[in-house]
Design an enzyme around this catalytic site. Structure first.
Site, PDB file in Angstrom:
ATOM      1  N   LYS A 187       0.842  -1.201   0.000  1.00 32.70           N
ATOM      2  CA  LYS A 187       0.000   0.000   0.000  1.00 32.70           C
ATOM      3  C   LYS A 187       0.874   1.247   0.000  1.00 32.70           C
ATOM      4  O   LYS A 187       1.910   1.290   0.663  1.00 32.70           O
ATOM      5  CB  LYS A 187      -0.909  -0.033   1.228  1.00 32.70           C
TER       6      LYS A 187
ATOM      7  N   SER B  59      -9.601   1.411   3.360  1.00 35.51           N
ATOM      8  CA  SER B  59      -8.895   2.219   2.388  1.00 35.51           C
ATOM      9  C   SER B  59      -7.832   1.451   1.604  1.00 35.51           C
ATOM     10  O   SER B  59      -7.186   2.008   0.719  1.00 35.51           O
ATOM     11  CB  SER B  59      -8.230   3.403   3.080  1.00 35.51           C
TER      12      SER B  59
ATOM     13  N   SER C 149      -9.527  -0.934   7.580  1.00 40.16           N
ATOM     14  CA  SER C 149      -9.096  -0.664   6.212  1.00 40.16           C
ATOM     15  C   SER C 149      -8.453  -1.839   5.491  1.00 40.16           C
ATOM     16  O   SER C 149      -8.217  -1.764   4.284  1.00 40.16           O
ATOM     17  CB  SER C 149      -8.118   0.526   6.184  1.00 40.16           C
TER      18      SER C 149
END
Length: 563
Positions: free
Chosen positions: A111, A206, A230
Site C-alpha cells: 500500500k 482504504s 481498512s
C-alpha cells in the site's frame, strides 16, 4: 498441539501455499473444475528449489497481468525494474540452494502509505506527489529480507481516510469482481441491470488497491494498513483473507501515520495459511517502534490443522445485529454459528454494551490524532510546497489547501475542534474514557470463557461506485466501520474470511476477533472455518482479452484457498 498452545506468540510455516504453480498445472491438466486442492504445496516448494519454475517467470506473469488490468487502477507505481532485479537475485539463490525462506521469489504489493526506499510514496495525495523516502518501512524491509519481489505500490483513499478507495488523487479503484463470471452471469439474469461499463463495484477501503491487486492475481500477497477496518473491509468485498494483527505485534515504523494509537499493518492474501506465512515474516520487536512487543518471537512456529472444535467457545455479540445489516449477511452469520455448533463448539451470545458509542468515540479520537499527524505536512521539509511567498503563514495555508483534499481537510478541522482548550475535556478526554470501556467489554467477553468472537465484517456486499458516492466520505466510513473499528480501539487481532457469494454473485466475509496477542489461536480457528466453507475462487475469464492468462491465475487463486 491444542488450540490454546502458543497463544501469546505468532507463527511461521515451514512450507507455503504460495508455491502452487506446478501443482496447478497438474490439476488443470486433469480437468478439475471443483474446489478440491491439488498436490501438496511441499511438492511445489521443492519444484522451485529444483529450478522447475523460476521467480522470474512468476514475476513476469504478474507484471503482464498488472499491465492488462491497469484499468482497475490498483497500482499507483509499478516497480517493474526493481521486481525483475529482485527475481534475478532470487533465482541465483535457488540455483545455489540458498533460498531465504517461504517468501523468496514471491511477488507482493505494498500500500502506498508505507515508505519504500527509492520508490515514490504518495499516500494518494497531492501533498506527497514526488516524495521518495530514503528508507524502507520495517515491514517492507522484512519482506525484502525474505526475498519477496516488490511489484509496486497500491492505490488507496487519500492518507487512508475512507472506506471505498474512491477518494485518492489518482482516482478510484475498481473491484475485480465487477468483471467476474459469477457477477456477470447474475447481472444478465436481471432485466433491470444498467450499463455494465459504468456500474462497476467499489473495492472497499482504504486498502482497496492492495485488495484488487491480490484479487486480480497481480501478486500473491499485499500489505495494507488497518486503522478502523481498512484491511478487513476490502478483503470482505474482494473475496480475500484480510488480517489485522494485535497492536504492537508488527512494527509501524515507516507506515505514514493516520492514528498512531490504532494503526496496524494489515495483510491481504487468498488463504489463511498465506496470511500466517506473511505474519511470521513481519512479527516481532522493532527498536524503531517503541509500541512493538519487547520479547523476541521464536521462529519457526506452525499453524496447526484443527480437527476438533468441541472445546471452543464462539461468542456472538448481540449488539452487532443492527437494522442496517443486510439479510444475506445476517443469514450467513447465523449459518456460520450453526456450523460451529453442529461440530460440537459452544456458541454463546455475549454483550459488548458500549458498542453503540464506539463509532462516535472512534471519530473523536481518529480526527484528533489526524489533526496532530497532518501538522507535519507544512511545505517546508518535504512534499508539496506552493509558490506563494508573501509570508510563512500564507505559504502554510496555501500549501495545505492545495495538498489535501476536502476529506483530509475536514478531518483536520474536526480534530482541531476537539483539541481546543475549551473542548479538550468534553471531547478528547471523554472519548479516551469510553475507549477504555469498549476495550473492557472485549476483556469481559473473553473472560466469560469465549475463545473467539464471530461477527459480520461489512453490512453488505460491495456496492456500485455510483451508488457509493451518493453519500459523503464521513457518512460512508461511519457505516462501513461499524463492525471493525472497535477492534482497533481495543488493540485486538481480527481477520475477515470470505464465506460465500451473495445472490448477486459477490463475496461476503465474516470477521473473527481474538484475544490480544492470541493471533495464532485466531488464525487456527479461521483456517478451520475456511476449510469448512470452501469459498469459490473468483472466475475472471472476461477480465482481459488474454483469457488463458487470467484463467491460469484464477486457478492459482482457487487452489491457494483450498487446502
Amino acid at each position: 498441539m491444542t488450540i490454546k498452545d502458543g497463544c501469546v506468540h505468532v507463527l511461521s510455516l515451514a512450507t507455503s501455499d504460495l508455491f502452487f504453480l506446478l501443482a496447478w498445472l497438474l490439476w488443470w491438466q486433469a480437468g478439475h473444475e471443483d474446489h478440491a486442492g491439488p498436490d501438496p504445496p511441499r511438492k511445489v516448494s521443492a519444484a522451485l528449489k529444483q529450478g522447475q519454475i523460476t521467480p522470474t517467470e512468476l514475476c513476469q506473469k504478474c507484471l503482464s497481468l498488472i499491465k492488462k488490468t491497469k484499468f482497475l487502477n490498483a497500482y499507483i507505481t509499478v516497480s517493474e525494474e526493481v521486481a525483475l532485479k529482485q527475481a534475478e537475485e532470487s533465482e541465483k539463490r535457488y540455483k545455489n540452494g540458498q533460498s531465504l525462506g517461504d517468501l523468496d521469489g514471491i511477488p507482493v504489493a505494498v500500500k502506498d502509505n508505507f515508505s519504500t526506499s527509492g520508490i515514490e510514496t504518495t499516500c494518494a495525495s497531492n501533498m506527497l506527489k514526488g516524495y521518495i523516502p530514503p528508507y524502507n518501512a520495517t515491514v517492507v524491509q522484512k519482506l525484502l529480507d525474505q526475498g519477496a519481489l516488490l511489484m509496486g505500490k497500491t492505490n488507496l483513499d487519500e492518507f487512508a481516510m475512507g472506506s471505498g478507495s474512491t477518494d485518492g488523487v489518482f482516482g478510484p479503484v475498481k473491484n475485480p469482481w465487477s468483471y467476474s463470471k459469477q457477477y456477470r452471469e447474475k447481472r444478465k439474469q436481471n432485466p433491470h441491470s444498467k450499463n455494465e461499463d459504468s456500474d462497476w463495484l467499489i473495492t472497499g477501503g482504504s486498502s482497496g488497491g492492495s485488495a484488487a491487486a491480490v484479487s486480480a492475481f497481480t501478486c500473491y500477497a499485499a500489505l495494507g494498513s488497518d486503522t478502523g477496518g481498512s484491511t478487513r473491509n476490502p478483503a470482505a468485498h474482494c473475496g480475500l483473507v484480510g488480517f489485522k494483527p494485535s497492536y504492537g505485534l508488527v512494527s509501524r515504523h515507516g507506515l505514514i501515520p493516520l492514528v498512531n494509537s490504532m494503526d496496524v499493518p494489515g495483510i491481504l492474501t487468498r488463504c489463511v495459511d498465506d496470511a500466517a506465512i506473511v505474519l511470521g515474516a513481519l512479527a516481532g520487536p522493532d527498536p524503531k517502534d517503541s509500541t512493538t512487543v519487547h520479547d523476541p518471537i521464536n521462529k519457526p512456529f506452525m499453524l496447526p490443522s484443527l480437527a476438533d472444535v468441541s472445546k471452543l467457545c464462539i461468542g456472538i455479540p448481540k449488539e452487532y445485529l443492527v437494522p442496517e445489516l443486510s439479510s444475506e449477511v445476517q443469514s450467513l452469520w447465523s449459518k456460520a454459528a450453526d456450523l460451529f455448533e453442529s461440530e460440537g463448539a459452544k456458541v454463546l451470545e455475549v454483550s459488548l454494551p458500549h458498542t453503540s458509542y464506539s463509532i462516535v468515540c472512534y471519530h473523536v479520537l481518529c480526527t484528533s490524532e489526524v489533526a496532530s499527524n497532518m501538522a507535519r505536512f507544512d511545505g517546508l521539509q518535504y512534499g508539496h510546497r506552493c509558490d506563494i511567498d508573501v509570508s510563512t503563514e500564507a505559504m502554510y495555508a496555501a500549501t495545505r489547501r492545495e495538498g489535501f483534499n476536502d476529506v483530509v481537510r475536514g478531518r483536520i478541522l474536526s480534530g482541531n475542534f476537539f483539541l481546543l482548550k475549551e473542548n479538550y475535556e468534553n471531547y478528547f478526554v471523554k472519548a479516551q474514557k469510553v475507549r477504555r470501556l469498549i476495550a473492557n467489554d472485549f476483556v469481559n467477553a473473553f473472560n466469560s470463557g469465549v475463545d473467539v468472537l464471530l461477527t459480520p465484517t461489512t453490512l453488505s456486499e460491495a456496492v456500485p461506485y455510483l451508488e457509493f458516492i451518493k453519500e459523503d466520505n464521513r457518512t460512508r466510513s461511519a457505516q462501513d466501520d461499524i463492525f471493525t473499528q472497535a477492534v482497533n480501539m481495543a488493540g485486538l487481532p481480527a481477520v475477515s474470511i470470505p464465506v460465500a457469494l451473495s445472490n448477486q454473485g459477490l463475496p461476503i466475509g465474516l470477521q473473527f476477533i481474538g484475544r490480544a496477542f492470541c493471533d495464532q489461536q485466531l488464525l487456527t480457528v479461521a483456517k478451520w472455518f475456511e476449510k469448512q466453507v470452501q469459498f469459490p475462487g473468483i472466475q475472471l475469464q472476461e477480465l482481459t482479452d488474454d483469457c488463458s492468462a487470467v484463467l491460469e491465475n484464477e486457478k492459482l487463486a482457487s487452489v491457494s484457498l483450498k487446502q
